[in-house]
Write a protein that holds these residues in place. Sequence first.
Motif, PDB file in Angstrom:
ATOM      1  N   VAL A  48       0.843  -1.208   0.000  1.00 18.93           N
ATOM      2  CA  VAL A  48       0.000   0.000   0.000  1.00 18.93           C
ATOM      3  C   VAL A  48       0.877   1.256   0.000  1.00 18.93           C
ATOM      4  CG1 VAL A  48      -1.698   1.289   1.352  1.00 18.93           C
ATOM      5  CG2 VAL A  48      -1.954  -1.161   1.056  1.00 18.93           C
ATOM      6  N   PHE A  52       0.720   4.320  -2.846  1.00 16.72           N
ATOM      7  CA  PHE A  52       0.592   5.772  -2.649  1.00 16.72           C
ATOM      8  C   PHE A  52       1.809   6.522  -3.192  1.00 16.72           C
ATOM      9  CE2 PHE A  52      -3.405   6.096  -0.838  1.00 16.72           C
ATOM     10  CZ  PHE A  52      -3.596   5.173   0.162  1.00 16.72           C
ATOM     11  N   ILE A  53       2.986   5.895  -3.123  1.00 15.81           N
ATOM     12  CA  ILE A  53       4.169   6.528  -3.704  1.00 15.81           C
ATOM     13  C   ILE A  53       3.997   6.673  -5.209  1.00 15.81           C
ATOM     14  CG2 ILE A  53       6.599   6.103  -4.245  1.00 15.81           C
ATOM     15  CD1 ILE A  53       6.954   5.095  -1.392  1.00 15.81           C
ATOM     16  N   LYS A  54       3.374   5.653  -5.824  1.00 11.32           N
ATOM     17  CA  LYS A  54       3.132   5.734  -7.264  1.00 11.32           C
ATOM     18  C   LYS A  54       2.144   6.861  -7.569  1.00 11.32           C
ATOM     19  CE  LYS A  54       3.225   2.436 -10.931  1.00 11.32           C
ATOM     20  NZ  LYS A  54       3.229   1.016 -11.266  1.00 11.32           N
ATOM     21  N   LEU A  55       1.189   7.060  -6.690  1.00 11.98           N
ATOM     22  CA  LEU A  55       0.242   8.156  -6.874  1.00 11.98           C
ATOM     23  C   LEU A  55       0.970   9.499  -6.863  1.00 11.98           C
ATOM     24  CD1 LEU A  55      -2.705   9.239  -6.978  1.00 11.98           C
ATOM     25  CD2 LEU A  55      -2.691   9.186  -4.487  1.00 11.98           C
ATOM     26  N   TRP A  72      -8.412   3.056  -9.464  1.00 11.74           N
ATOM     27  CA  TRP A  72      -7.006   3.086  -9.894  1.00 11.74           C
ATOM     28  C   TRP A  72      -6.096   2.597  -8.780  1.00 11.74           C
ATOM     29  CZ3 TRP A  72      -2.455   5.540  -8.471  1.00 11.74           C
ATOM     30  CH2 TRP A  72      -1.434   5.507  -9.410  1.00 11.74           C
ATOM     31  N   ARG A  75      -6.169  -1.084  -8.522  1.00 11.30           N
ATOM     32  CA  ARG A  75      -5.399  -1.717  -9.613  1.00 11.30           C
ATOM     33  C   ARG A  75      -3.919  -1.716  -9.282  1.00 11.30           C
ATOM     34  NH1 ARG A  75      -8.928   0.941 -13.280  1.00 11.30           N
ATOM     35  NH2 ARG A  75      -7.474   2.622 -13.675  1.00 11.30           N
ATOM     36  N   VAL A  76      -3.426  -0.554  -8.842  1.00 10.96           N
ATOM     37  CA  VAL A  76      -1.994  -0.445  -8.555  1.00 10.96           C
ATOM     38  C   VAL A  76      -1.629  -1.354  -7.384  1.00 10.96           C
ATOM     39  CG1 VAL A  76      -0.172   1.125  -7.807  1.00 10.96           C
ATOM     40  CG2 VAL A  76      -1.859   1.890  -9.462  1.00 10.96           C
ATOM     41  N   HIS A  78      -3.125  -4.063  -6.498  1.00 13.25           N
ATOM     42  CA  HIS A  78      -3.160  -5.455  -6.955  1.00 13.25           C
ATOM     43  C   HIS A  78      -1.881  -5.815  -7.703  1.00 13.25           C
ATOM     44  CE1 HIS A  78      -4.853  -9.216  -8.463  1.00 13.25           C
ATOM     45  NE2 HIS A  78      -4.342  -8.890  -9.632  1.00 13.25           N
ATOM     46  N   ASN A  79      -1.447  -4.945  -8.615  1.00 13.23           N
ATOM     47  CA  ASN A  79      -0.228  -5.229  -9.368  1.00 13.23           C
ATOM     48  C   ASN A  79       0.986  -5.288  -8.447  1.00 13.23           C
ATOM     49  OD1 ASN A  79      -1.637  -5.342 -11.741  1.00 13.23           O
ATOM     50  ND2 ASN A  79      -1.124  -3.263 -12.385  1.00 13.23           N
ATOM     51  N   VAL A  82       0.909  -8.597  -6.780  1.00 13.26           N
ATOM     52  CA  VAL A  82       1.338  -9.663  -7.702  1.00 13.26           C
ATOM     53  C   VAL A  82       2.856  -9.673  -7.826  1.00 13.26           C
ATOM     54  CG1 VAL A  82       1.307 -10.374 -10.125  1.00 13.26           C
ATOM     55  CG2 VAL A  82      -0.817  -9.740  -9.000  1.00 13.26           C
ATOM     56  N   ILE A 153     -12.121  -1.858 -11.664  1.00 11.74           N
ATOM     57  CA  ILE A 153     -10.825  -2.149 -11.042  1.00 11.74           C
ATOM     58  C   ILE A 153     -10.028  -3.142 -11.876  1.00 11.74           C
ATOM     59  CG2 ILE A 153      -9.743  -3.261  -9.035  1.00 11.74           C
ATOM     60  CD1 ILE A 153     -12.079  -2.110  -7.372  1.00 11.74           C
ATOM     61  N   THR A 154     -10.711  -4.203 -12.331  1.00 11.97           N
ATOM     62  CA  THR A 154      -9.977  -5.290 -12.984  1.00 11.97           C
ATOM     63  C   THR A 154      -9.834  -5.109 -14.482  1.00 11.97           C
ATOM     64  OG1 THR A 154     -12.026  -6.534 -13.253  1.00 11.97           O
ATOM     65  CG2 THR A 154     -10.763  -6.938 -11.247  1.00 11.97           C
TER      66      THR A 154
END
Lengths: 185, 273
Positions: A48, A52-55, A72, A75-76, A78-79, A82, A153-154
């Motif tokens: 998580v 948020f850093i990606k945001l 969004w 999605r991030v 989830h990736n 993974v 989302i998916t």
Amino acid sequence: MDDSDHPDQAPGQDDLAKLEEIITEFEAPLLRYAARILNNSSAAQDVVQTTFIKLCRYWQTDARPTPQLSAWLYRVAHNAAVDHLRKESRRRALLREHSEERQCLSQPGRDGPGLSDMARKAAQCLQTLSLREQQTVILKVYEEKSYREISAITGLSEGNVGYILHHAMKKLAVALKRLTANETM
Amino acid sequence: MNDQEDKRAADASPLSPGGGMSLKCDDIRELLTDYLTHELGDSRSALVREHLRKCEHCKAAAHEMAETFDLLRANKGASAPDRLSDAQRARVARALKHPIICWIEVNHSLVSAVIAVFLIMLLLASIVLITIMNRRPPETIIDIRMTPYESFELDKLEEREVPVGLSDMPEPELRPLESEEPTIPAVVTETAPPPETQAEVTRPATPAPRAKESHDEYSRRLGNIRRNRLFGVFLIAVASLLLGVGAFLVRRIWRRSDGLADGSVEEGPPPLG
């Protein structure tokens, strides 16, 4: 001093306040979702945080919490989960650890007191599904998202979401029945 | 077929009487998940409800699926952290204030690999440069043509305390002019002691001058060889760097394509504002 006077300035207090608002709004559901996927609460926090850093990389001054932003972020997250699972499986392959250890990653006290054995088994059977099926079940059962929200989302169509969910639930029912039958034998 | 089309089709077809119930069981079971999760429209929900009232098999299947849902929901209260730690929140805030530092932290493996390759390149280039600069200069052949009458050993000359005078010179043997001895070229080594090992004798540190090669030509050739060696090291370093970056990109693309099959989704930019 108004930010509009200096549009090229670094993010100010206003941006930090908006970021904090978005984090407060979405961190709890994202943490729950990531913890379900990863079966590990500390890894969920890392995932998580990465989300948020990606945001922040795409930050705009007029950002605010919206349902589209929520989709969004899921999605991030989830990736990122993974990616974490992929790294973990590679690490385990290198260390030659057994696959059952993944189930042991869940802390013993994680499940609430009084949780029935069957409920625990159901949660374990969930881990045997594919990632796509797990994602759909978690979003529907635990996060109580509608098919439309899960579709956003998916990236799947609503019909496809229903199809995947239906077959995931069938598999779970069969797995639980088999588990129960093995124990009674 | 989306939900709206499903609803229109369902509304158009009335519930078939008794004999059609067994035909509809497969359809009903396909709708059970949607029914139990309240995703069916009102008309179709009514259809399913009516069928379940009459069909025991479908009722049992619905009951089994509802139990599975309940068991999953019973695990809903499992504890997961409900907020990020203060350190993690501070890291996110720092990512907003210092995006470049944050990018380096997130992609630390790539940055570390690039720095490592750069340092290795620098080290290799330094080693080659130092090795080349510390090598012995080549033996210089000075073509001195001396007659036997004039030749003598230089070290004996240095040991003398008094300058060489005519009285120290050996008595020359006078010979007729016709019998001139062939001149003997003397090899004068300007620097360095003689080689200590046979290996050094058989394999000189720098290429030996070729026959009939002037000093300028030899220096030019040696300079070219040194430049070529440096250029070779530089090419190897650049090729290694490009190979590393290429491998990283291929791995990233392969992971992305593999990840999409694994359940990852396309993210795109966030819908801010």
